[in-house]
Design an enzyme around this catalytic site. Structure first.
Site, PDB file in Angstrom:
ATOM      1  N   GLY A 209       2.266  -7.904   5.616  1.00  0.00           N
ATOM      2  CA  GLY A 209       1.300  -6.967   4.736  1.00  0.00           C
ATOM      3  C   GLY A 209       2.542  -6.601   3.543  1.00  0.00           C
ATOM      4  O   GLY A 209       3.396  -7.228   3.220  1.00  0.00           O
ATOM      5  N   ASN A 210       2.067  -5.587   2.988  1.00  0.00           N
ATOM      6  CA  ASN A 210       2.985  -4.891   2.093  1.00  0.00           C
ATOM      7  C   ASN A 210       2.540  -3.506   1.929  1.00  0.00           C
ATOM      8  O   ASN A 210       1.754  -2.805   2.495  1.00  0.00           O
ATOM      9  CB  ASN A 210       2.837  -5.447   0.698  1.00  0.00           C
ATOM     10  CG  ASN A 210       1.254  -5.324   0.037  1.00  0.00           C
ATOM     11  OD1 ASN A 210       0.867  -4.309  -0.278  1.00  0.00           O
ATOM     12  ND2 ASN A 210       0.459  -6.475   0.001  1.00  0.00           N
ATOM     13  N   TYR A 211       3.270  -2.812   0.710  1.00  0.00           N
ATOM     14  CA  TYR A 211       3.442  -1.187   1.010  1.00  0.00           C
ATOM     15  C   TYR A 211       2.367  -0.507  -0.007  1.00  0.00           C
ATOM     16  O   TYR A 211       2.329   0.388  -0.177  1.00  0.00           O
ATOM     17  CB  TYR A 211       4.669  -0.715   0.366  1.00  0.00           C
ATOM     18  CG  TYR A 211       6.105  -1.048   1.112  1.00  0.00           C
ATOM     19  CD1 TYR A 211       6.049  -0.401   2.476  1.00  0.00           C
ATOM     20  CD2 TYR A 211       7.153  -1.835   0.832  1.00  0.00           C
ATOM     21  CE1 TYR A 211       6.985  -0.765   3.387  1.00  0.00           C
ATOM     22  CE2 TYR A 211       8.084  -1.988   1.668  1.00  0.00           C
ATOM     23  CZ  TYR A 211       8.170  -1.594   2.971  1.00  0.00           C
ATOM     24  OH  TYR A 211       9.231  -1.804   3.751  1.00  0.00           O
ATOM     25  N   ALA A 277      -3.087  -5.609  -3.935  1.00  0.00           N
ATOM     26  CA  ALA A 277      -1.788  -6.275  -3.446  1.00  0.00           C
ATOM     27  C   ALA A 277      -2.085  -7.314  -2.859  1.00  0.00           C
ATOM     28  O   ALA A 277      -1.859  -7.072  -1.442  1.00  0.00           O
ATOM     29  CB  ALA A 277      -0.721  -5.382  -3.329  1.00  0.00           C
TER      30      ALA A 277
END
Ligand code: C5P
Length: 404
Positions: A209-211, A277
Site C-alpha cells: 500500500g502507500n501512505y 494514489a
C-alpha cells in the site's frame, strides 16, 4: 431543479392578483419545494385559504393565534425555517408596512423575522405603482437587500393599461430557481473522483500500500457536491468520510477494483478527477494462507503491472468530458507533470511536490501547481486541502463554462 427540498414561505396580500398564487404554490410544490402560505386577513377576501392549504399540503397561517385553540404561530420559528420568502402579490400597503416595520399582521411580522432572502412581487394599479411613496418604499426594500420582482406592463384589473401586473407565477418560480442555482455552477453535472490508496493483497493479512489518507480526494468530492454536482467517490481504504451527505462513496480495495468501478461510472460522468494514489504493481499471486516465517527461503513476491486508470480513461474520453489527474513528484516536477498530462490525455494535472513542506500525503495542507492542456501553469501557495480543493474546482468550473 434547485428548489428541491427548499422551504419557501409564500406571503399573500390582498390584491386581485392573489388568484394567481394558487398556480404559484402549485408550481413551487411541483418543483420539490415545501411551501408554507402566510396570508394577510385581506388576502382571504381574494383567494380562499382552503385552496392554498390543499395545494401546499399545510394549513395556511394568517393570524397570530388559531382562534379556537389559542395556538400561537411563531413568526420567529417560521422565519428560521424558511430558505426564502416570496411576497406575491405585494400590495402598496404591505410594501409600505414592510419598508417601515409596521408589524400589525402575521405576514409583516414573519417578514421582519425572516433571515432568508426575501422576494417581493408588487401588484397594484398603475397610479399607485407610480406614486412617490411606493417608489420610495420599494427603494427602501431594495436597500434592505430584498429582491424586487418587477411588475409587468399590461392590462390591469382596473382595465387601465400600464405597469402594475404581478409577474406571472412561472417567472416567479424561475427567479427563485435561478437564485438557488447561483453558486451551484456544477448543478446537473456528474463528477467522478478517485481517492485514497489501493491495497494490493499479498496474503490474507498483508498488502502492498502507500501512505495516502484520501484527504485531498475527499475534500474535492465535498467541494464538488457543494457546487451542486452529483458526486461518485471511488475510494480506496481510508479512515475518513465525506462531510457532504450527497457524496456517493463506492469502496474498493485494489487498483483492479478501482479500475472496474471507474470504467463503470466514467461514461455517465462529465468530469473525472483522479486523486487516488494507485499502486503501480500488484503481487502476481495472492497466497490463500498467511505466508509463514519459519520457511528456510525468503519468499519472493513477483509483481505484475496494474492498469493505469487515468490513462485508460484518457483513451475513451469523449469530447466535452474533462479528465483531471494528479502528479505527486519528488524531482523534475514540471517535466514529469507535463509528461503525464500528455501521456494520459488529461485536460489538467495537479502537481504537488514532496519537496514542499506541508504538501502531499497525510497533511491537512497542500501546495499545488495546476498545468492545463493549453500550456497554462497556475501556482498556488500553501493552503488547507479544503481551500486547495476549491482552487482546483474553480479551474474546472472555468473549463466547464468554456465547453458549455
Ligand atoms: O503516473 P502517476 O502514477 O504518477 O500518475 C498519477 C495520476 O495517475 C494520478 O491522477 C493517479 O490517480 C493516476 N493513476 C491511475 N492509475 C494508476 C496510476 C496512477 O489512475 N495505476
Amino acid at each position: 431543479m434547485s428548489l428541491t427540498g427548499k422551504h419557501i414561505i409564500v406571503g399573500i396580500t390582498g390584491g386581485i392578483a392573489a388568484y394567481k398564487t394558487a398556480t404559484l404554490v402549485r408550481l413551487l410544490v411541483k418543483s420539490g419545494a415545501e411551501v408554507q402560505v402566510v396570508m394577510t386577513p385581506n388576502a382571504k377576501e381574494f383567494i380562499c385559504p382552503v385552496t392554498l392549504s390543499t395545494l401546499s399540503g399545510k394549513p395556511v397561517i394568517s393570524e397570530f393565534f388559531t382562534a379556537n385553540t389559542g395556538q400561537w404561530h411563531s413568526h420567529v420559528d417560521l422565519g428560521l425555517w424558511a430558505d426564502a420568502m416570496v411576497i406575491a402579490p405585494a400590495t402598496a400597503s404591505t410594501i409600505g408596512k414592510m419598508a417601515n416595520g409596521i408589524a400589525d399582521n402575521m405576514l409583516v411580522t414573519t417578514y421582519l423575522s425572516a433571515k432568508a432572502p426575501v422576494f417581493v412581487a408588487p401588484a397594484m394599479d398603475l397610479d399607485m405603482m407610480a406614486h412617490p411613496s411606493t417608489t420610495r418604499n420599494i427603494a427602501l426594500l431594495r436597500s434592505y437587500g430584498n429582491h424586487i420582482i418587477e411588475p409587468a406592463e399590461g392590462e390591469l384589473a382596473s382595465h387601465l393599461i400600464g405597469k402594475g401586473r404581478m409577474e406571472e407565477p412561472e417567472n416567479i418560480v424561475k427567479v427563485l430557481d435561478d437564485f438557488f442555482k447561483a453558486g451551484k455552477p456544477l448543478a446537473g453535472k456528474q463528477v467522478m473522483v478517485t481517492a485514497g490508496p489501493t491495497y494490493e493483497r499479498i496474503d490474507p493479512v498483508r498488502f502492498i500500500g502507500n501512505y495516502s489518507t484520501g484527504k485531498m480526494g475527499y475534500a474535492i468530492a465535498d467541494e464538488a457536491a457543494r457546487l451542486g454536482a452529483k458526486v461518485v467517490l471511488i475510494s480506496g481504504p481510508v479512515a475518513i468520510k465525506p462531510t457532504m451527505p450527497e457524496v456517493e462513496v463506492i469502496e474498493v480495495e485494489s487498483a483492479l477494483e478501482m479500475y472496474e468501478q471507474c470504467q463503470r461510472h466514467f461514461g455517465d460522468s462529465d468530469i473525472a478527477i483522479m486523486s487516488a494514489a494507485v499502486a503501480d504493481y500488484a503481487p502476481a499471486e495472492v497466497a490463500d494462507k498467511k505466508i509463514k516465517r519459519e520457511k528456510e527461503e525468503i519468499p519472493q513476491i513477483r509483481l505484475v503491472k496494474n492498469p493505469d486508470i487515468a490513462a485508460s480513461l484518457g483513451k475513451i474520453k469523449r469530447p466535452g468530458q474533462i479528465l483531471v489527474g494528479f502528479a505527486l513528484e519528488t524531482n523534475d516536477e514540471e517535466v514529469n507533470a507535463l509528461d503525464k498530462l500528455k501521456r494520459k490525455n488529461l485536460d489538467m494535472i495537479v502537481m504537488n511536490s514532496l519537496r514542499d513542506a506541508g504538501a502531499g500525503f497525510g497533511t491537512d495542507t497542500n501546495k499545488i501547481t495546476l498545468y492545463s492542456k493549453d500550456g497554462q501553469a497556475r501556482k498556488y501557495p500553501l493552503k488547507s486541502k479544503k481551500e486547495t480543493a476549491s482552487d482546483i474546482l474553480d479551474n474546472i468550473v472555468g473549463m466547464v463554462a468554456d465547453k458549455d
